[in-house]
Motif scaffolding. Structure first.
Motif, PDB file in Angstrom:
ATOM      1  N   LEU A  33       0.823  -1.213   0.000  1.00  0.00           N
ATOM      2  CA  LEU A  33       0.000   0.000   0.000  1.00  0.00           C
ATOM      3  C   LEU A  33       0.854   1.259   0.000  1.00  0.00           C
ATOM      4  CD1 LEU A  33      -2.816  -1.040   2.516  1.00  0.00           C
ATOM      5  CD2 LEU A  33      -3.051  -0.711   0.051  1.00  0.00           C
ATOM      6  N   ASN A  34       1.892   1.283   0.835  1.00  0.00           N
ATOM      7  CA  ASN A  34       2.760   2.465   0.888  1.00  0.00           C
ATOM      8  C   ASN A  34       3.561   2.630  -0.398  1.00  0.00           C
ATOM      9  OD1 ASN A  34       2.736   3.919   3.658  1.00  0.00           O
ATOM     10  ND2 ASN A  34       2.719   1.739   4.216  1.00  0.00           N
ATOM     11  N   SER A  35       3.982   1.508  -0.981  1.00  0.00           N
ATOM     12  CA  SER A  35       4.703   1.591  -2.259  1.00  0.00           C
ATOM     13  C   SER A  35       3.790   2.151  -3.349  1.00  0.00           C
ATOM     14  CB  SER A  35       5.218   0.213  -2.672  1.00  0.00           C
ATOM     15  OG  SER A  35       6.185  -0.258  -1.759  1.00  0.00           O
ATOM     16  N   PHE A  36       2.527   1.697  -3.346  1.00  0.00           N
ATOM     17  CA  PHE A  36       1.579   2.219  -4.331  1.00  0.00           C
ATOM     18  C   PHE A  36       1.388   3.725  -4.154  1.00  0.00           C
ATOM     19  CE2 PHE A  36      -2.643   3.611  -5.559  1.00  0.00           C
ATOM     20  CZ  PHE A  36      -2.700   3.194  -6.877  1.00  0.00           C
ATOM     21  N   CYS A  37       1.308   4.184  -2.918  1.00  0.00           N
ATOM     22  CA  CYS A  37       1.127   5.621  -2.665  1.00  0.00           C
ATOM     23  C   CYS A  37       2.299   6.427  -3.210  1.00  0.00           C
ATOM     24  CB  CYS A  37       0.956   5.874  -1.168  1.00  0.00           C
ATOM     25  SG  CYS A  37      -0.645   5.348  -0.516  1.00  0.00           S
ATOM     26  N   PHE A  38       3.524   5.934  -3.008  1.00  0.00           N
ATOM     27  CA  PHE A  38       4.703   6.641  -3.513  1.00  0.00           C
ATOM     28  C   PHE A  38       4.729   6.638  -5.046  1.00  0.00           C
ATOM     29  CE2 PHE A  38       6.517   6.177   0.784  1.00  0.00           C
ATOM     30  CZ  PHE A  38       7.118   7.431   0.931  1.00  0.00           C
ATOM     31  N   ILE A  39       4.528   5.445  -5.623  1.00  0.00           N
ATOM     32  CA  ILE A  39       4.544   5.357  -7.085  1.00  0.00           C
ATOM     33  C   ILE A  39       3.386   6.144  -7.689  1.00  0.00           C
ATOM     34  CG2 ILE A  39       4.288   3.783  -9.050  1.00  0.00           C
ATOM     35  CD1 ILE A  39       5.698   1.649  -7.371  1.00  0.00           C
ATOM     36  N   GLY A  40       2.227   6.073  -7.033  1.00  0.00           N
ATOM     37  CA  GLY A  40       1.052   6.782  -7.542  1.00  0.00           C
ATOM     38  C   GLY A  40       1.239   8.278  -7.589  1.00  0.00           C
ATOM     39  N   THR A  41       1.816   8.850  -6.526  1.00  0.00           N
ATOM     40  CA  THR A  41       1.990  10.306  -6.503  1.00  0.00           C
ATOM     41  C   THR A  41       2.934  10.761  -7.608  1.00  0.00           C
ATOM     42  OG1 THR A  41       3.693  10.017  -4.799  1.00  0.00           O
ATOM     43  CG2 THR A  41       1.493  10.623  -4.056  1.00  0.00           C
ATOM     44  N   LEU A  47       2.222  12.038 -15.414  1.00  0.00           N
ATOM     45  CA  LEU A  47       1.078  12.188 -16.328  1.00  0.00           C
ATOM     46  C   LEU A  47       0.645  13.638 -16.461  1.00  0.00           C
ATOM     47  CD1 LEU A  47      -1.021   9.090 -15.191  1.00  0.00           C
ATOM     48  CD2 LEU A  47       0.277   9.326 -17.317  1.00  0.00           C
ATOM     49  N   TRP A  48       0.774  14.400 -15.380  1.00  0.00           N
ATOM     50  CA  TRP A  48       0.423  15.812 -15.425  1.00  0.00           C
ATOM     51  C   TRP A  48       1.305  16.557 -16.419  1.00  0.00           C
ATOM     52  CZ3 TRP A  48      -3.042  19.353 -14.735  1.00  0.00           C
ATOM     53  CH2 TRP A  48      -2.679  20.693 -14.608  1.00  0.00           C
ATOM     54  N   CYS A  49       2.606  16.255 -16.427  1.00  0.00           N
ATOM     55  CA  CYS A  49       3.516  16.899 -17.376  1.00  0.00           C
ATOM     56  C   CYS A  49       3.126  16.578 -18.814  1.00  0.00           C
ATOM     57  CB  CYS A  49       4.956  16.457 -17.108  1.00  0.00           C
ATOM     58  SG  CYS A  49       5.701  17.175 -15.636  1.00  0.00           S
ATOM     59  N   LEU A  50       2.802  15.309 -19.074  1.00  0.00           N
ATOM     60  CA  LEU A  50       2.390  14.923 -20.421  1.00  0.00           C
ATOM     61  C   LEU A  50       1.080  15.608 -20.815  1.00  0.00           C
ATOM     62  CD1 LEU A  50       3.175  11.084 -20.478  1.00  0.00           C
ATOM     63  CD2 LEU A  50       4.605  12.985 -21.242  1.00  0.00           C
ATOM     64  N   TYR A  51       0.177  15.719 -19.843  1.00  0.00           N
ATOM     65  CA  TYR A  51      -1.112  16.347 -20.112  1.00  0.00           C
ATOM     66  C   TYR A  51      -0.935  17.830 -20.445  1.00  0.00           C
ATOM     67  CZ  TYR A  51      -5.868  18.041 -19.337  1.00  0.00           C
ATOM     68  OH  TYR A  51      -7.085  18.638 -19.496  1.00  0.00           O
ATOM     69  N   LEU A  70      10.942  11.888 -19.597  1.00  0.00           N
ATOM     70  CA  LEU A  70      10.214  12.242 -18.373  1.00  0.00           C
ATOM     71  C   LEU A  70       9.961  11.026 -17.482  1.00  0.00           C
ATOM     72  CD1 LEU A  70       7.571  14.807 -19.688  1.00  0.00           C
ATOM     73  CD2 LEU A  70       9.453  15.260 -18.110  1.00  0.00           C
ATOM     74  N   PHE A  71       9.972   9.837 -18.069  1.00  0.00           N
ATOM     75  CA  PHE A  71       9.725   8.634 -17.279  1.00  0.00           C
ATOM     76  C   PHE A  71      10.932   8.247 -16.415  1.00  0.00           C
ATOM     77  CE2 PHE A  71       9.547   3.944 -16.807  1.00  0.00           C
ATOM     78  CZ  PHE A  71       8.343   3.856 -16.125  1.00  0.00           C
ATOM     79  N   ILE A  72      12.112   8.750 -16.734  1.00  0.00           N
ATOM     80  CA  ILE A  72      13.336   8.350 -16.020  1.00  0.00           C
ATOM     81  C   ILE A  72      13.243   8.587 -14.514  1.00  0.00           C
ATOM     82  CG2 ILE A  72      15.811   8.832 -15.756  1.00  0.00           C
ATOM     83  CD1 ILE A  72      15.922   9.268 -18.793  1.00  0.00           C
ATOM     84  N   PRO A  73      12.828   9.782 -14.021  1.00  0.00           N
ATOM     85  CA  PRO A  73      12.717   9.958 -12.568  1.00  0.00           C
ATOM     86  C   PRO A  73      11.725   8.987 -11.927  1.00  0.00           C
ATOM     87  CG  PRO A  73      12.682  12.084 -13.667  1.00  0.00           C
ATOM     88  CD  PRO A  73      12.544  11.046 -14.734  1.00  0.00           C
ATOM     89  N   LEU A  74      10.596   8.753 -12.606  1.00  0.00           N
ATOM     90  CA  LEU A  74       9.612   7.804 -12.085  1.00  0.00           C
ATOM     91  C   LEU A  74      10.192   6.392 -12.051  1.00  0.00           C
ATOM     92  CD1 LEU A  74       6.777   7.003 -11.151  1.00  0.00           C
ATOM     93  CD2 LEU A  74       6.061   7.001 -13.555  1.00  0.00           C
ATOM     94  N   ALA A  75      10.940   6.023 -13.092  1.00  0.00           N
ATOM     95  CA  ALA A  75      11.570   4.695 -13.131  1.00  0.00           C
ATOM     96  C   ALA A  75      12.565   4.541 -11.987  1.00  0.00           C
ATOM     97  CB  ALA A  75      12.269   4.488 -14.470  1.00  0.00           C
ATOM     98  N   LEU A  76      13.291   5.619 -11.673  1.00  0.00           N
ATOM     99  CA  LEU A  76      14.237   5.580 -10.551  1.00  0.00           C
ATOM    100  C   LEU A  76      13.511   5.305  -9.242  1.00  0.00           C
ATOM    101  CD1 LEU A  76      17.015   6.017  -9.241  1.00  0.00           C
ATOM    102  CD2 LEU A  76      16.531   8.487  -9.242  1.00  0.00           C
ATOM    103  N   GLU A  77      12.369   5.971  -9.055  1.00  0.00           N
ATOM    104  CA  GLU A  77      11.618   5.749  -7.819  1.00  0.00           C
ATOM    105  C   GLU A  77      11.059   4.333  -7.760  1.00  0.00           C
ATOM    106  OE1 GLU A  77       7.888   7.636  -5.324  1.00  0.00           O
ATOM    107  OE2 GLU A  77       9.316   8.887  -6.382  1.00  0.00           O
ATOM    108  N   ILE A  78      10.572   3.812  -8.887  1.00  0.00           N
ATOM    109  CA  ILE A  78      10.067   2.435  -8.906  1.00  0.00           C
ATOM    110  C   ILE A  78      11.186   1.460  -8.544  1.00  0.00           C
ATOM    111  CG2 ILE A  78       9.149   0.615 -10.402  1.00  0.00           C
ATOM    112  CD1 ILE A  78       7.652   2.817 -11.945  1.00  0.00           C
ATOM    113  N   TYR A 116       8.503  17.189 -11.315  1.00  0.00           N
ATOM    114  CA  TYR A 116       7.432  17.146 -12.313  1.00  0.00           C
ATOM    115  C   TYR A 116       6.561  18.397 -12.247  1.00  0.00           C
ATOM    116  CZ  TYR A 116       8.407  12.247 -13.440  1.00  0.00           C
ATOM    117  OH  TYR A 116       8.987  11.087 -13.880  1.00  0.00           O
ATOM    118  N   PHE A 117       6.251  18.862 -11.055  1.00  0.00           N
ATOM    119  CA  PHE A 117       5.431  20.064 -10.920  1.00  0.00           C
ATOM    120  C   PHE A 117       6.126  21.281 -11.528  1.00  0.00           C
ATOM    121  CE2 PHE A 117       3.215  18.201  -6.941  1.00  0.00           C
ATOM    122  CZ  PHE A 117       2.280  17.584  -7.740  1.00  0.00           C
TER     123      PHE A 117
END
Length: 340
Positions: A33-41, A47-51, A70-78, A116-117
């Motif tokens: 659950l906590n991993s999902f919260c981190f990855i989700g945020t 997705l906001w940047c792409l939008y 743009l996916f690289i930072p997210l991939a690092l967190e995953i 991302y923001f």
């Protein structure tokens, strides 16, 4: 984004409910659950940047080009969260008593989200500096509440406000973007004439910048309607809109002017940039025609001109584009007659 936010709100509430409670499978569930919260945020930020990029440039090609980087930072967190499952606690740790605590690199997750923001603000400001966009995009309605909620929850652990602010922010953006939708042509997916008139009115109002315009008129569009029906005619307009959008892809703004006519505005001093875009449109149209995915082929006439305030302003700018396009259309019909 909406689905992730809804799931995130539920997951966040569950993490606080089960925190410190011992039951079979409780520790693995807390990790999930906590991993999902981190990855989700961070996924929301990605997705906001792409939008934002899509709404600015109105181009699928533009976001496809940037998505990988743009996916690289997210991939690092995953990756870090996958390592975190070993119990090393780099992002967070769940004890044997099922008690959550933050890890040594938890700040990195916040930094990725803030990246991302800030990047979304950067690409919007960059578009505004190009001088073609009206300042309509409600980016602060999303970024500011989300950043505030993230900071508050980061400082006051136990306060479940992060995902709630994301949900409220998405609602604000949805409400504000209703006015934006009035600037988009629903058939071609390009901006409409109303938006173009607003952009050109800034020139008439004295805001000068280097600008070229390209006018495009589809050839034999009536034959498509007559031969294959109006549904195929509508499909031809959609395909033409996609070709133009992919060809411009961040270099300027594309509009459906009227019927089967389109206009592209490019802020540039270099005439070669205009010719490059025109060649891209021709090449992408050739690829579509060779694909044989539709029973019709697309053809068009193009003409371009440079905006010059001293040479009649906006009215003459549009007139010169129209005349250049008309000359190309007449040549097309003469060549067709000679070939028959």
């Amino acid at each position: 984004m909406i689905n992730i936010t809804a799931a995130g709100c539920i997951a966040e509430i569950l993490t606080f409910i089960i925190d410190g409670r011992m039951f079979p499978g409780g520790v693995p569930l807390s990790y999930l659950l906590n991993s999902f919260c981190f990855i989700g945020t961070c996924s929301i930020g990605f997705l906001w940047c792409l939008y934002v990029d899509y709404r600015i440039h109105n181009s699928d090609r533009s976001i496809r080009k940037k998505a990988g980087i743009l996916f690289i930072p997210l991939a690092l967190e995953i990756l870090l969260l996958c390592i975190n499952f070993s119990g090393c606690g780099v992002i967070f740790l769940v004890s044997e008593a099922n008690v959550y605590s933050r890890g040594s690199l938890v700040a990195l997750a916040y930094l990725i989200l803030f990246f991302y923001f800030f990047y979304s603000i950067f690409i919007l400001e960059k578009a505004k500096r190009k001088g073609l966009h009206i300042m309509f995009f409600p980016i602060c309605y999303f970024v500011v509440p989300c950043m505030a909620g993230t900071i508050v929850q980061g400082l006051l652990y136990g306060l479940t406000i992060g995902w709630t602010t994301v949900a409220v922010s998405l609602l604000f953006v949805y409400l504000q973007l209703q006015s934006f939708n009035s600037y988009v042509d629903p058939l071609s997916g390009l901006f409409n004439r109303r938006y173009m008139d607003n952009v050109l009115s800034r020139l008439s109002g004295g805001q000068e910048f280097s600008l070229y315009g390209i006018m495009i008129d589809m050839n034999n569009f009536k034959n498509i309607n007559d031969s294959f029906g109006h549904s195929k005619g509508d499909e031809a307009i959609r395909k033409m809109g996609e070709i133009i959008s992919d060809s411009v892809s961040g270099r300027g703004l594309a509009f459906r002017y009227a019927g089967d006519e389109f206009i592209i505005l490019l802020r540039t001093n270099n005439e070669d940039d205009v010719k490059r875009v025109m060649r891209l449109i021709e090449n992408n149209t050739d690829k579509f025609n060779l694909s044989l995915e539709e029973p019709y082929t697309l053809s068009f006439a193009m003409g371009y001109s440079r905006y010059d305030a001293a040479a009649g302003g906006v009215e003459k700018f549009m007139y010169r584009m129209d005349m250049k396009m008309y000359e190309a259309k007449q040549k097309h019909y003469r060549d067709a007659e000679n070939n028959t």
